[in-house]
Design a protein around this motif. Structure first.
Motif, PDB file in Angstrom:
ATOM      1  N   GLY A 160       0.734  -1.085  -0.013  1.00  0.00           N
ATOM      2  CA  GLY A 160      -0.067  -0.200  -0.027  1.00  0.00           C
ATOM      3  C   GLY A 160       0.825   1.356  -0.056  1.00  0.00           C
ATOM      4  O   GLY A 160       0.459   2.211  -0.651  1.00  0.00           O
TER       5      GLY A 160
ATOM      6  N   LEU B 182       1.749   2.450  -3.384  1.00  0.00           N
ATOM      7  CA  LEU B 182       0.813   3.209  -4.153  1.00  0.00           C
ATOM      8  C   LEU B 182       0.739   4.541  -3.492  1.00  0.00           C
ATOM      9  O   LEU B 182       0.320   5.569  -4.081  1.00  0.00           O
ATOM     10  CB  LEU B 182      -0.490   2.577  -3.748  1.00  0.00           C
ATOM     11  CG  LEU B 182      -0.701   0.981  -4.457  1.00  0.00           C
ATOM     12  CD1 LEU B 182      -1.967   0.330  -4.243  1.00  0.00           C
ATOM     13  CD2 LEU B 182      -0.639   1.217  -6.120  1.00  0.00           C
TER      14      LEU B 182
ATOM     15  N   LEU C 216      -4.919   6.107  -5.344  1.00  0.00           N
ATOM     16  CA  LEU C 216      -3.544   5.971  -5.072  1.00  0.00           C
ATOM     17  C   LEU C 216      -3.236   6.091  -3.548  1.00  0.00           C
ATOM     18  O   LEU C 216      -3.041   5.152  -2.936  1.00  0.00           O
ATOM     19  CB  LEU C 216      -2.616   6.697  -5.721  1.00  0.00           C
ATOM     20  CG  LEU C 216      -2.234   6.526  -7.127  1.00  0.00           C
ATOM     21  CD1 LEU C 216      -1.457   7.245  -8.080  1.00  0.00           C
ATOM     22  CD2 LEU C 216      -1.615   5.089  -7.411  1.00  0.00           C
TER      23      LEU C 216
ATOM     24  N   GLY D 204      -4.977   3.418  -1.838  1.00  0.00           N
ATOM     25  CA  GLY D 204      -4.043   2.155  -1.771  1.00  0.00           C
ATOM     26  C   GLY D 204      -3.372   2.083  -0.456  1.00  0.00           C
ATOM     27  O   GLY D 204      -3.028   1.187  -0.054  1.00  0.00           O
TER      28      GLY D 204
ATOM     29  N   VAL E  95      -5.493   1.274   2.368  1.00  0.00           N
ATOM     30  CA  VAL E  95      -5.896  -0.272   2.332  1.00  0.00           C
ATOM     31  C   VAL E  95      -4.795  -0.952   3.124  1.00  0.00           C
ATOM     32  O   VAL E  95      -5.105  -1.992   3.822  1.00  0.00           O
ATOM     33  CB  VAL E  95      -5.937  -0.849   0.845  1.00  0.00           C
ATOM     34  CG1 VAL E  95      -6.112  -2.398   0.726  1.00  0.00           C
ATOM     35  CG2 VAL E  95      -7.365  -0.214   0.292  1.00  0.00           C
TER      36      VAL E  95
END
Lengths: 102, 668
Positions: free
Chosen positions: B195, B198, B242, B245, B248
């Motif tokens: 993550g 990202l 992004l 991300g 996440v």
């Protein structure tokens, strides 16, 4: 008055003599002496050009003095090296110093 | 004096304490515990003063060394200074402090819960032999998390973000002699790293587009673009996704949730900190902080909502079959984080933050309670517990408060925030999301009461229960405080008096009337919670039905296997690592050995070979070399005299190779 070319010819002759000595003689002492002859031929050039081109500018002559000093130092180092070579090899022949090729 | 101007000290105090505890911790009677309690406590007190300043509107009119901060009308404080100047950039990269209402909330949650966890640790870690290291790392952890929430730009946030990752690695792997702990630490670090990449790419994209990473400046630019109808929605969607991300990974959302349950290998206090106060909240905070990007990107918000809902559902379903008390709590954290993301995705900004706050309290309570149980039992396995209520009444009752709070069985904190999230999901009109959210609520009630019944009710199922005893006061007091907060914090955000919602909001706060829909939904979530409670009581308290009967064959067995195998996601990731990554690594290794090393070795061998041939051409005699030098000079002079002028003539004088006419004036 002696023309400039006379000095230059003298200088060239001395240089060639020195070069010949360096290239052909086997004694390391003679090689050192020959190198000094070459250096002094250059000094003649310095002084001659200095005197003929600008008589009141002494930089060429100062340069010659500098070269002489350097030559003295070079001889000191060179002789020290030769001393060691003599101790190791027992002779002064430059043709015995072949360590450049291993 | 305005305390808010000292806000920068809040993260600095625990950060400075870190090396002190590490090097001088042994001199402390509690081996660093006292220092950590004081440092984090000081950060908490200062946070409290800052928050009081902000709520009173007691903000400096103009702040910031660059004079761009605004006070007065705006309800935030910003102060920054240039860190690295970059050419072509008027402000350079900056470090700064940004305090608004959201920051206040996070400061309170992180510092207060962090403090209670540190106090609890003094009892919990009393028998560990590397205490200075533990307290130093936990102080660092809280410090970087405070720095994360107080940052005024994305870059600084990212730096603290990575430091949070580092601290989680250190603390999850605190008992690094245990192979599982070392593996879990690596897993947490590597999975969140996916993550983080990202997030980093997102930073580059944002900087490239806006030319700044400062929250306020980006917001101002967005406002201008909105006014000119010049919003680049696809671009904003990419940025938002992004950033999401990164969230996440950090907040353990599907499909990167796999690290969080394994992170249970660390000390339970660390789990409490990761789950309640620090690590996982960072992801939700990032989305909330970047909400000014998300609000213009409806597609990104939809992704957020779906990921949140899927995470909430899957994690809750996996929690149903766990027997490790901490793993149940871990999956419940993943599930609740899914709720928060879901709320953000459907526009329930306040609801999400409200749930974050309430969750922080009751999850800290539950984890510390679990820690108290583990401390007494020396095992995590709920199958070996039972009947502990009579041995540790205080832990049992405070845990019950936490369980009721998270399930929403009664009007405790989780009830209000979860109810509000469900209301927002309902109003978004997205039926699949609503069904997932309600199903999650049902499962949550079931597995949380399953946990409580298996641990505290019924008859003892092993001898250890007989030796169990209540924990010391230093552990019990934080539990009681947290239980009190778990009961109370919900009350500041009830539909009757939504003070929280008017304090933490994004944009204008639409006054939500408590209408029939809201009432019906409240009834629904209550009913669902009670159904879950009833089922759990049926299976695990009254024992009138044996759950084993339902999973021994057929579809029940298949589902049970699927859940215990965690939907085979770990298998998938291991398989991917083994088949694809490892194969690629071997390919790279072969390339390295054959091609790169081969080229270097060939070059070296070639040089050696060439040298051994060429040495035969040389004599080693200095005079021969001197002849060579002299001849070389002569040839060079001849070249300058004849060859170069000829070449110049040939090429029409273009390269000017013979411009140095050394022979001129010599009469040659």
């Amino acid at each position: 008055m002696i023309p400039l070319s006379a000095y230059l010819v003298l200088s060239a002759l001395l240089f060639c003599i020195g070069l010949y000595g360096v290239l052909t003689r086997r004694s390391a002492i003679v090689t050192l002496m020959s190198i000094d002859i070459m250096l002094n031929s250059a000094n003649i050039n310095f002084v001659a050009f200095s005197a003929y081109s600008s008589p009141f500018d002494l930089s060429g002559q100062v340069f010659a003095l500098l070269a002489i000093t350097t030559a003295a130092a070079e001889v000191a180092v060179g002789l020290a090296i030769l001393l060691v070579v003599y101790r190791v090899k027992g002779r002064m022949n430059v043709r015995l110093m072949k360590e450049l090729k291993w | 004096m305005m305390w808010v101007e000292w806000a920068w000290l809040i993260p600095v105090i625990p950060l400075v304490a870190f090396p002190f505890i590490l090097f001088f911790g042994k001199k402390d009677p509690k081996e660093g515990g006292l220092l950590a309690v004081i440092a984090v406590g000081a950060a908490f007190v200062l946070s409290l003063l800052v928050v009081i300043d902000v709520t009173q509107g007691n903000l400096p009119a103009v702040a910031g060394e660059n004079g761009h901060g605004e006070g007065g009308g705006a309800a935030f404080y910003e102060s920054s200074t240039t860190w690295v100047g970059l050419p072509g950039m008027d402000r350079g990269l900056e470090v700064g402090v940004f305090v608004d209402h959201l920051t206040c909330l996070m400061l309170m949650v992180v510092s207060f819960i962090g403090w209670l966890v540190v106090i609890f640790s003094v009892g919990y870690m009393a028998h560990d032999d590397r205490k200075p290291r533990y307290y130093a790392e936990i102080s660092l952890f809280i410090g970087v998390m405070l720095g994360l929430v107080i940052a005024n730009n994305f870059l600084m946030l990212f730096i603290f973000w990575e430091l949070v990752g580092l601290c989680s690695y250190l603390l999850i792997g605190f008992w690094y002699r245990k192979p599982e702990a070392a593996a879990a630490a690596k897993k947490a670090f590597l999975v969140t790293r996916v993550g983080d990449i990202l997030f980093l790419v997102g930073l580059v994209v944002i900087y490239n587009y806006f030319g700044t990473l400062n929250f306020q400046e980006i917001q101002a630019q967005l406002a201008t673009m909105l006014g000119e109808h010049a919003l680049d929605v696809p671009m904003l969607t990419i940025m938002s996704l992004l950033l999401f991300g990164g969230a996440v990974g950090k907040s353990a959302q599907f499909p990167l949730h796999v690290w969080l349950p394994d992170a249970m290998e660390g000390p339970t206090t660390v789990s409490a900190l990761i789950h309640a106060a620090t690590m996982v909240n960072a992801g939700v905070y990032l989305v909330a902080r970047g909400y000014f990007l998300f609000e213009h990107a409806p597609d990104a918000l939809l992704v957020v909502a779906w990921i949140g809902a899927i995470t909430a559902f899957l994690a809750a379903s996996m929690a149903l079959v766990q027997n490790d008390i901490k793993r149940v709590l871990a999956y419940s954290t993943v599930s609740q984080l899914g709720y928060m993301m879901l709320a953000l995705g459907v526009g329930g900004y306040s609801a999400s933050m409200f749930h974050l706050q309430n969750h922080a309290f009751f999850k800290a309570l539950l984890f510390l309670g679990a820690g108290s149980v583990i401390h007494a039992m020396d095992t995590n396995d709920m199958r070996k517990m039972g009947g502990l209520h009579w041995k540790m009444k205080l832990t049992s009752l405070t845990m019950l408060v936490g369980v009721i709070a998270i399930t929403g069985l009664g009007p405790l904190s989780g009830f209000w925030s979860k109810d509000e999230i469900i209301l927002y999901v309902f109003k978004s009109g997205n039926w699949p999301l609503f069904v997932l959210a309600v199903a999650t609520a049902l499962m949550t009630a079931f597995y949380m009461f399953r946990l409580w019944f298996m641990t505290f009710a019924g008859k003892p199922r092993s001898d250890e229960v007989g030796h169990a005893h209540e924990s010391p006061y230093v552990m019990a007091v934080p539990l009681v405080i947290l239980a009190g907060f778990s009961i109370m914090t919900g009350l500041i955000g009830t539909p009757v008096s939504p003070q929280f919602q008017s304090f933490i909001r994004f944009g204008e706060h639409g006054e939500e009337a408590f209408d029939l829909t809201a009432g019906a939904l409240m009834g629904l979530s209550l009913a669902v919670a009670w159904i879950g409670f009833g089922m759990a009581a049926l299976f695990y308290y009254l024992r009138s039905a044996n759950p084993a009967n339902y999973v021994s064959a057929g579809a029940g067995k298949a589902i049970h296997t699927l859940l215990t195998q965690k939907y085979y996601l770990d298998h998938l990731y291991y398989g991917f690592a083994e088949k694809v990554v490892y194969a690629f690594t071997k390919l790279c290794d072969a390339f390295d050995i054959k091609v790169i090393d081969g080229a270097v070795n060939a070059l070296g061998d070639g040089a050696v070979g060439a040298g051994s041939r060429w040495r035969k051409w040389t004599s080693g005699n200095v005079q021969h070399y001197a002849v060579g030098i002299v001849l070389g000079i002569c040839m060079l002079l001849l070249l300058l005299r004849f060859a170069l002028p000829a070449l110049d003539d040939l090429l029409g004088g273009w390269p000017g190779l013979s411009s140095w006419h050394w022979w001129e004036g010599w009469g040659w």
